[in-house]
Design a protein around this motif. Structure first.
Motif, PDB file in Angstrom:
ATOM      1  N   ASP A 262       0.852  -1.173   0.000  1.00 22.10           N
ATOM      2  CA  ASP A 262       0.000   0.000   0.000  1.00 22.10           C
ATOM      3  C   ASP A 262       0.895   1.233   0.000  1.00 22.10           C
ATOM      4  N   PHE A 263       0.383   2.319  -0.540  1.00 26.41           N
ATOM      5  CA  PHE A 263       1.188   3.530  -0.655  1.00 26.41           C
ATOM      6  C   PHE A 263       0.248   4.720  -0.587  1.00 26.41           C
ATOM      7  N   ILE A 264       0.442   5.570   0.389  1.00 23.96           N
ATOM      8  CA  ILE A 264      -0.431   6.736   0.547  1.00 23.96           C
ATOM      9  C   ILE A 264       0.433   7.984   0.586  1.00 23.96           C
ATOM     10  N   GLU A 265       0.151   8.928  -0.315  1.00 21.05           N
ATOM     11  CA  GLU A 265       0.885  10.204  -0.295  1.00 21.05           C
ATOM     12  C   GLU A 265       0.304  11.071   0.800  1.00 21.05           C
ATOM     13  N   LEU A 266       1.104  11.383   1.824  1.00 23.11           N
ATOM     14  CA  LEU A 266       0.599  12.224   2.912  1.00 23.11           C
ATOM     15  C   LEU A 266       0.755  13.694   2.561  1.00 23.11           C
ATOM     16  N   SER A 267       1.799  14.020   1.818  1.00 24.58           N
ATOM     17  CA  SER A 267       2.037  15.395   1.370  1.00 24.58           C
ATOM     18  C   SER A 267       3.023  15.290   0.212  1.00 24.58           C
ATOM     19  N   ASP A 268       3.459  16.444  -0.322  1.00 24.01           N
ATOM     20  CA  ASP A 268       4.444  16.400  -1.408  1.00 24.01           C
ATOM     21  C   ASP A 268       5.718  15.715  -0.935  1.00 24.01           C
ATOM     22  N   GLU A 269       6.024  15.879   0.345  1.00 26.49           N
ATOM     23  CA  GLU A 269       7.291  15.381   0.879  1.00 26.49           C
ATOM     24  C   GLU A 269       7.217  13.954   1.438  1.00 26.49           C
ATOM     25  N   PHE A 270       6.078  13.631   2.067  1.00 21.31           N
ATOM     26  CA  PHE A 270       6.025  12.379   2.813  1.00 21.31           C
ATOM     27  C   PHE A 270       4.968  11.410   2.297  1.00 21.31           C
ATOM     28  N   SER A 271       5.342  10.139   2.321  1.00 21.51           N
ATOM     29  CA  SER A 271       4.398   9.085   1.964  1.00 21.51           C
ATOM     30  C   SER A 271       4.461   8.007   3.041  1.00 21.51           C
ATOM     31  N   LEU A 272       3.374   7.273   3.128  1.00 20.15           N
ATOM     32  CA  LEU A 272       3.315   6.125   4.042  1.00 20.15           C
ATOM     33  C   LEU A 272       3.206   4.887   3.163  1.00 20.15           C
ATOM     34  N   ALA A 273       4.092   3.912   3.402  1.00 16.64           N
ATOM     35  CA  ALA A 273       4.048   2.716   2.561  1.00 16.64           C
ATOM     36  C   ALA A 273       4.116   1.470   3.424  1.00 16.64           C
ATOM     37  N   GLU A 274       3.443   0.446   2.955  1.00 18.00           N
ATOM     38  CA  GLU A 274       3.561  -0.861   3.615  1.00 18.00           C
ATOM     39  C   GLU A 274       4.388  -1.747   2.693  1.00 18.00           C
ATOM     40  N   ILE A 275       5.545  -2.203   3.188  1.00 18.99           N
ATOM     41  CA  ILE A 275       6.482  -2.960   2.346  1.00 18.99           C
ATOM     42  C   ILE A 275       6.701  -4.349   2.930  1.00 18.99           C
ATOM     43  N   ARG A 276       6.609  -5.328   2.059  1.00 21.82           N
ATOM     44  CA  ARG A 276       6.878  -6.700   2.475  1.00 21.82           C
ATOM     45  C   ARG A 276       8.394  -6.899   2.528  1.00 21.82           C
TER      46      ARG A 276
END
Ligand code: ATP
Length: 221
Positions: A139-153
């Protein structure tokens, strides 16, 4: 805590918000200019009303200014979405969420006072594209231009049984591990530095998108 929500526009986006809030036991007023749409939500929303939200008298008669949250889910009629956002902010609603069709629309919505502007199609496109490019970015969610939240296996055995302090992703990649999802176990939120990464773990990390891609390659070499 129970809060009250008004949703303007019952397309797929507004409709799905309405259904989810109602299922969560929240008070929801649903408004749409289209009577068929309103009929669909009659038994789902607390109140469902046919009305043109561009008409200030309609908004006033529904007592919109007393709502905690108003979600403006009007899609194609950009002018209506901007005008309604402006009127609702002028009425003093504290939390206004508006759906944008494109970047220009988003900028105007912000200017007229929207507290949160969402781009559901763009964001879902980004999430799916990241997952297609790397099978291990779940999963990958852009929180802002600078930061993203990702779930990585994590599939590279080099990382198994190593503590977060030893892996030192913050120093190496500028990424913070905010949670570890472990099969058949509770998600470990805000793991401590001595938490150990196990085989089959997924890491939830926050940081720059390029750094996320770099870490993904390392974790799955
Ligand atoms: P989605 O992608 O969420 O399905 P969409 O982007 O296709 O939606 P539209 O269908 O254009 O968006 O609009 C969503 C809903 O908003 C429609 O049901 C439409 O009737 C309603 N709507 C549009 N303008 C107004 C308005 N001024 N007042 C009330 N409802 C409106």
């Amino acid at each position: 805590m129970k809060q009250n929500y008004a949703i303007i526009g019952l397309g797929r986006f507004g409709g799905s918000i309405c259904r989810t809030l109602a299922e969560a036991g929240q008070e929801v007023l649903a408004i749409d200019a289209n009577e068929d749409r309103v009929n669909e939500y009659m038994n789902i929303a607390t109140y469902a009303v046919v009305g043109n939200a561009q008409d200030e008298a309609v908004l006033r008669s529904l007592g919109i200014r007393n709502f905690d949250y108003v979600i403006i889910a009007i899609g194609e009629d950009i002018q209506a979405s901007i005008l309604v956002t402006l009127m609702i902010k002028e009425m003093g609603v504290p939390h206004v969420v508006a759906k944008a069709q494109n970047e220009y629309h988003a900028r105007v919505l912000e200017k007229v006072g929207a507290d949160r502007v969402v781009h559901p199609e763009r964001d879902m496109g980004t999430r799916i594209a990241h997952n297609l490019v790397s099978k291990n970015i779940l999963d990958f969610i852009e929180l802002s231009d600078e930061f993203s939240l990702a779930e990585i296996r994590v599939t590279n055995p080099k990382f198994f049984n190593c503590s977060l302090v030893k892996l030192n992703f913050r120093q190496k990649y500028g990424l913070t591990v905010v949670a570890i999802r472990r099969p058949n176990a509770k998600i470990i939120v805000s793991p401590s530095a001595d938490e150990v990464v196990l085989e089959n773990d997924n890491l939830l990390v926050i940081g720059n998108a390029d750094d996320v891609d770099l870490l993904d390659r390392k974790l799955n070499e």
